[in-house]
Design a protein around this motif. Sequence first.
Motif, PDB file in Angstrom:
ATOM      1  N   SER A 144      24.023  42.179 -21.778  1.00 16.94           N
ATOM      2  CA  SER A 144      24.271  41.852 -20.372  1.00 16.94           C
ATOM      3  C   SER A 144      25.678  42.355 -20.078  1.00 16.94           C
ATOM      4  O   SER A 144      26.652  41.878 -20.665  1.00 16.94           O
ATOM      5  CB  SER A 144      24.184  40.335 -20.173  1.00 16.94           C
ATOM      6  N   ILE A 145      25.782  43.344 -19.181  1.00 13.86           N
ATOM      7  CA  ILE A 145      27.050  44.069 -19.037  1.00 13.86           C
ATOM      8  C   ILE A 145      27.524  44.088 -17.586  1.00 13.86           C
ATOM      9  O   ILE A 145      26.802  44.581 -16.704  1.00 13.86           O
ATOM     10  CB  ILE A 145      26.893  45.539 -19.520  1.00 13.86           C
ATOM     11  N   GLY A 146      28.684  43.538 -17.342  1.00 13.16           N
ATOM     12  CA  GLY A 146      29.279  43.634 -16.006  1.00 13.16           C
ATOM     13  C   GLY A 146      28.441  42.998 -14.923  1.00 13.16           C
ATOM     14  O   GLY A 146      28.403  43.481 -13.796  1.00 13.16           O
ATOM     15  N   THR A 147      27.777  41.913 -15.263  1.00 14.73           N
ATOM     16  CA  THR A 147      27.016  41.195 -14.238  1.00 14.73           C
ATOM     17  C   THR A 147      27.380  39.713 -14.284  1.00 14.73           C
ATOM     18  O   THR A 147      27.563  39.146 -15.358  1.00 14.73           O
ATOM     19  CB  THR A 147      25.490  41.405 -14.383  1.00 14.73           C
ATOM     20  N   SER A 148      27.492  39.133 -13.079  1.00 19.69           N
ATOM     21  CA  SER A 148      27.877  37.723 -13.017  1.00 19.69           C
ATOM     22  C   SER A 148      26.709  36.819 -13.388  1.00 19.69           C
ATOM     23  O   SER A 148      26.886  35.630 -13.606  1.00 19.69           O
ATOM     24  CB  SER A 148      28.363  37.386 -11.608  1.00 19.69           C
ATOM     25  N   GLY A 149      25.509  37.413 -13.430  1.00 21.01           N
ATOM     26  CA  GLY A 149      24.351  36.636 -13.881  1.00 21.01           C
ATOM     27  C   GLY A 149      23.953  35.523 -12.936  1.00 21.01           C
ATOM     28  O   GLY A 149      23.430  34.497 -13.364  1.00 21.01           O
ATOM     29  N   VAL A 150      24.183  35.725 -11.661  1.00 22.61           N
ATOM     30  CA  VAL A 150      23.787  34.683 -10.718  1.00 22.61           C
ATOM     31  C   VAL A 150      22.704  35.158  -9.744  1.00 22.61           C
ATOM     32  O   VAL A 150      22.141  34.349  -9.019  1.00 22.61           O
ATOM     33  CB  VAL A 150      24.995  34.116  -9.923  1.00 22.61           C
ATOM     34  N   VAL A 151      22.438  36.477  -9.732  1.00 20.56           N
ATOM     35  CA  VAL A 151      21.412  36.982  -8.816  1.00 20.56           C
ATOM     36  C   VAL A 151      20.065  37.005  -9.553  1.00 20.56           C
ATOM     37  O   VAL A 151      19.902  37.679 -10.565  1.00 20.56           O
ATOM     38  CB  VAL A 151      21.783  38.398  -8.300  1.00 20.56           C
ATOM     39  N   GLN A 152      19.127  36.233  -9.036  1.00 23.40           N
ATOM     40  CA  GLN A 152      17.794  36.168  -9.644  1.00 23.40           C
ATOM     41  C   GLN A 152      16.875  37.202  -8.993  1.00 23.40           C
ATOM     42  O   GLN A 152      17.115  37.574  -7.846  1.00 23.40           O
ATOM     43  CB  GLN A 152      17.197  34.757  -9.449  1.00 23.40           C
ATOM     44  N   PRO A 153      15.807  37.649  -9.663  1.00 27.83           N
ATOM     45  CA  PRO A 153      15.398  37.251 -11.009  1.00 27.83           C
ATOM     46  C   PRO A 153      16.071  38.024 -12.137  1.00 27.83           C
ATOM     47  O   PRO A 153      15.811  37.749 -13.294  1.00 27.83           O
ATOM     48  CB  PRO A 153      13.896  37.539 -10.997  1.00 27.83           C
ATOM     49  N   ALA A 154      16.980  38.970 -11.796  1.00 25.73           N
ATOM     50  CA  ALA A 154      17.607  39.778 -12.861  1.00 25.73           C
ATOM     51  C   ALA A 154      18.270  38.892 -13.915  1.00 25.73           C
ATOM     52  O   ALA A 154      18.167  39.143 -15.121  1.00 25.73           O
ATOM     53  CB  ALA A 154      18.633  40.732 -12.242  1.00 25.73           C
TER      54      ALA A 154
END
Length: 244
Positions: free
Chosen positions: A185-195
């Motif tokens: 998981s690279i350079g993403t805040s991980g808050v946008v779903q479903p990604a």
Amino acid sequence: MTFPVDLLALLLRTSKLAALTGAGVSQESGLRTFRDAQNGLWAQYRPEDLASPQAFARDPKLVWDWYAWRREAVKAVRPNPGHYALVEIEKRVPYFTLITQNVDGLHRMAGSQNVLELHGNIQRVRCAECALPAETWGDDTESVPTCAACGGLLRPDVVWFGEALPRDQLEAAVEAARACQVFFSIGTSGVVQPAASLAYAARNRGAVLVEVNLDPTPLTPKADFFLQGKSGEILPELVRAVWG
Ligand code: NAD
Ligand code: ZN
């Protein structure tokens, strides 16, 4: 930075890999991430208020102009060492799927082959009514250009907040996440779903999670390796450390 090279290197050399990238990967190319403050002309708007079907319905010209401005910004930039390191990884391992939330096309420009674009591509334009792709459109500054077939308004071929992701891309991404043994998981805040859920799909199937980010994210406590720093520095260093 020193990597726990032995373990990670062995894993990376012998595993099926998948990677999810976000706006952070393009930051060093000069493109702003979504959550950076916007500047200039657009400072008064939140991206969430421009990147939605509601915004387009309310004021199509405003949304069209914002994308025209971003399209020009993308045309002016080039991939950075982080993008190129991902190309190198793809060349060195038998199974590598690159899943991106970015709409800038920089992974393909760098040379990545197996790329899933979950949120579309800002250089493509399509009809908001009949979905027909448009290759050219008049750049009349007064109004939003319209579809040659049905007269509907043209819009960027990107996924807006509240819209469904392209089904084929999402299905392939879920499959790659479930099949891989190491998930980046690279350079993403991980808050946008479903990604954001892809990392969990991978982990639930036993994959090792490797996160590369400037700062900790909600995923960080679940990561087996958290490589903190710029992806344009960390990824080339990782490639050198693992493949020499
Ligand atoms: P985000 O803005 O929510 O998060 C960016 C993340 O990258 C943050 O966690 C930040 O700490 C990290 N980061 C910033 N610079 C970095 C660097 N040099 N190296 C490593 N990490 C760095 O972005 P997101 O998670 O991709 O989600 C936002 C949405 O915005 C996505 O849906 C995407 O489609 C869209 N978007 C795309 C672009 C683009 O195509 N370049 C640009 C802005 C927004
Ligand atoms: Zn149309």
